[in-house]
Write an enzyme that holds these catalytic residues in place. Structure first.
Site, short mmCIF file in Angstrom:
data_model
loop_
_atom_site.label_atom_id
_atom_site.label_comp_id
_atom_site.label_asym_id
_atom_site.label_seq_id
_atom_site.Cartn_x
_atom_site.Cartn_y
_atom_site.Cartn_z
N ARG A 82 29.65 -10.44 -4.62
CA ARG A 82 29.12 -10.37 -5.97
C ARG A 82 27.88 -9.50 -5.96
O ARG A 82 27.05 -9.63 -5.06
CB ARG A 82 28.79 -11.77 -6.48
N CYS B 82 -13.41 -0.58 -8.52
CA CYS B 82 -12.33 0.35 -8.16
C CYS B 82 -12.89 1.73 -7.83
O CYS B 82 -13.61 2.31 -8.64
CB CYS B 82 -11.33 0.45 -9.31
N CYS C 30 -11.62 4.40 -10.61
CA CYS C 30 -11.97 4.33 -12.03
C CYS C 30 -13.07 5.35 -12.36
O CYS C 30 -13.91 5.67 -11.52
CB CYS C 30 -12.44 2.91 -12.39
N ASN D 175 -9.04 14.17 -0.77
CA ASN D 175 -9.05 12.86 -0.13
C ASN D 175 -10.26 12.75 0.79
O ASN D 175 -10.54 13.66 1.58
CB ASN D 175 -7.75 12.70 0.67
N HIS E 288 -7.25 1.59 -15.51
CA HIS E 288 -6.98 0.90 -14.25
C HIS E 288 -5.70 0.05 -14.31
O HIS E 288 -5.06 -0.20 -13.29
CB HIS E 288 -8.19 0.01 -13.93
N ASN F 103 2.72 6.38 -3.77
CA ASN F 103 2.98 5.13 -3.06
C ASN F 103 2.58 4.05 -4.03
O ASN F 103 1.42 4.00 -4.41
CB ASN F 103 2.00 5.04 -1.90
N SER G 105 -3.25 1.12 -1.35
CA SER G 105 -4.53 0.45 -1.19
C SER G 105 -5.19 0.08 -2.51
O SER G 105 -6.18 -0.64 -2.52
CB SER G 105 -5.46 1.36 -0.40
N HIS H 115 -4.91 1.08 -9.12
CA HIS H 115 -5.19 2.12 -10.12
C HIS H 115 -4.10 3.20 -10.00
O HIS H 115 -3.82 3.66 -8.90
CB HIS H 115 -6.58 2.72 -9.86
N HIS I 38 -2.17 6.16 -9.27
CA HIS I 38 -2.54 7.41 -8.59
C HIS I 38 -1.43 7.86 -7.65
O HIS I 38 -0.58 7.07 -7.26
CB HIS I 38 -3.84 7.23 -7.80
N GLN J 208 -0.62 11.15 -4.46
CA GLN J 208 -1.29 11.97 -3.46
C GLN J 208 -0.56 13.29 -3.29
O GLN J 208 0.60 13.44 -3.68
CB GLN J 208 -1.29 11.25 -2.11
N GLU K 158 16.48 18.83 5.13
CA GLU K 158 17.09 19.28 3.87
C GLU K 158 17.27 20.79 3.86
O GLU K 158 18.25 21.31 3.31
CB GLU K 158 16.24 18.82 2.67
N HIS L 173 10.67 17.20 -3.79
CA HIS L 173 11.09 18.20 -2.82
C HIS L 173 11.57 19.44 -3.56
O HIS L 173 12.48 19.35 -4.39
CB HIS L 173 12.27 17.67 -1.97
N HIS M 20 12.84 12.05 -4.91
CA HIS M 20 13.42 10.84 -4.32
C HIS M 20 12.56 9.65 -4.72
O HIS M 20 11.33 9.75 -4.72
CB HIS M 20 13.38 10.90 -2.80
N LYS N 68 13.86 -5.34 1.41
CA LYS N 68 14.72 -4.92 2.52
C LYS N 68 13.84 -4.46 3.66
O LYS N 68 12.90 -3.71 3.46
CB LYS N 68 15.62 -3.77 2.05
N GLU O 113 18.76 -0.95 12.10
CA GLU O 113 18.27 0.27 11.43
C GLU O 113 17.38 1.11 12.34
O GLU O 113 17.43 2.33 12.32
CB GLU O 113 17.46 -0.09 10.19
N GLN P 68 21.47 0.59 7.22
CA GLN P 68 22.61 -0.22 6.78
C GLN P 68 22.25 -0.83 5.44
O GLN P 68 21.09 -1.14 5.18
CB GLN P 68 22.87 -1.31 7.83
#
Ligand code: H2U
Ligand code: ZN
Length: 345
Positions: free
Chosen positions: A30, A51, A54, A76, A114, A152, A160, A163, A165, A167, A181, A280, A297, A310, A316, A322
């Site tokens: 199912r 933050c 901010c 950064n 934020h 991320n 981390s 807020h 954001h 990169q 690729e 990409h 992606h 997962k 893996e 898998q």
């Protein structure tokens, strides 16, 4: 879809990377067994004095952010790549190869707010983020071969700060994933004289088994070879090599499509859906890249609920990736949920 692929263990080939993945659909007869659990109501403030992203607050190292009102990009403070590096002396052994690398890292705040995430931002404000992605790729692409724009999102992804954001890491080398690729797309072009992803998209549109959403300019689908449970790929219908080449109309629709499909993500488990996403496009050097097609992606880790993710461990790490839930089941699930955000109903 042929029955063996829906019921029996099988492997699928990732045409874009050349990797294989093991699919075990018999383990989830199912498509939906998990219970849904919502987030505790997200009570983040619009402005957080603690933050470091901010407006007006100081970052680590003491540099204050401007009182920005739209997007904001800065270098950064803890960059993984540096523009100047010492040349390494070549090691004579073939087993200890090394390479100098030059690059730079930037952070992009998507909004001064934020408490927002991309799916909760206004379409015009998402459009501003797209324009920043494009400008950054154009600017950094003049000096660096590869410009990786990514986001991320969520604690589970090691992000981390909530807020909103993303990169950008730019480097003079082609990292592993784009290098795979490049190899696969170049080989396909050599054989068929058409871009691999253009053919792939046409066939996915005909088969209609893994499409999540589509409009005049964009298609979101769960790739045939997806490894993460709700992995998706976002592609323009037109043959586009790099993000800065998108037209006004394509950018406008992209903002709408991002809002629609990221809202679907949030609605799957009624949580702010974590993921790593990134763009990409063709490398930014003098080479000819007619075999490339721009795409993004999205790799979300959640499997069964807001908390059950997962793990890419065990088989893996030592064998190959898998999955139990088939890409077709994941696409159906993403089609089923609403485009009205659960926090707005
Ligand atoms: P995440 O998106 O993975 O949370 O990373 C946020 C980045 O922000 C991280 O790369 C940077 C970190 O180095 N950062 C700064 O540049 N300045 C700061 O004051 C804190 C975090
Ligand atoms: Zn903030």
């Amino acid at each position: 879809m042929s029955e063996p692929l829906q019921e029996h263990p099988h492997r699928r080939w990732n045409a874009l990377t050349g990797d294989w993945i093991l699919v075990s659909p018999h383990r989830t007869q199912r498509p939906w067994q998990g219970r849904r659990e919502g987030d505790p109501v997200d009570a983040r403030p619009e402005f957080d004095p603690q933050c470091y992203l901010c407006p007006g607050n100081s970052r680590a190292g003491g540099v204050p952010n401007p009182n920005y009102t739209g997007t904001f990009v800065f270098t950064n403070d803890f960059p993984a790549l540096l523009p100047e590096t010492a040349q390494r002396d070549a090691d004579p052994s073939p087993l200890f190869r090394g390479q100098a690398v030059r690059g730079t890292c930037r952070v992009i705040c998507f909004s001064p707010r934020h408490d927002l995430t991309l799916p909760r931002m206004a379409v015009d404000d998402i459009r501003a983020v797209i324009d920043v992605w494009a400008e950054q790729i154009r600017e950094l692409g003049a000096s660096y071969r590869w410009v990786q724009v990514f986001e991320n999102k969520g604690d589970v992804m090691g992000c981390s700060n909530p807020h909103p954001h993303g990169q950008i890491w730019a480097s003079d080398c082609l990292p592993n994933e784009p290098a795979k690729e490049e190899r696969q797309q170049a080989a396909y072009w050599e054989q068929f004289q058409t871009p691999l992803l253009a053919d792939y998209l046409q066939q996915e549109l005909q088969r209609q088994e893994r499409i999540v959403l589509a409009d005049e300019h964009w298609v979101v689908l769960v790739p045939y070879w997806a490894t993460w449970p709700f992995e998706t790929m976002l592609l323009p219908r037109r043959h586009v090599l790099r993000l800065p080449e998108l037209t006004h109309a394509e950018r406008r629709n992209l903002a709408q499509v991002l809002k629609r499909f990221l809202t679907r993500y949030d609605n799957v488990f009624e949580t702010s859906f974590p993921y790593s996403m990134g763009w990409h496009g063709a490398p930014n050097d003098e080479g000819r890249y007619p075999h490339w097609q721009l795409h993004a992606h999205f790799y979300p880790p959640l499997l069964r609920s807001a908390t059950v993710k997962k793990f890419m461990v065990g088989y893996e790490m030592l064998g190959e990736a898998q999955r139990d839930l088939t890409p077709e089941q994941a696409a159906a699930r993403l089609r089923e949920v609403s485009e009205l955000h659960h926090l707005e109903t």
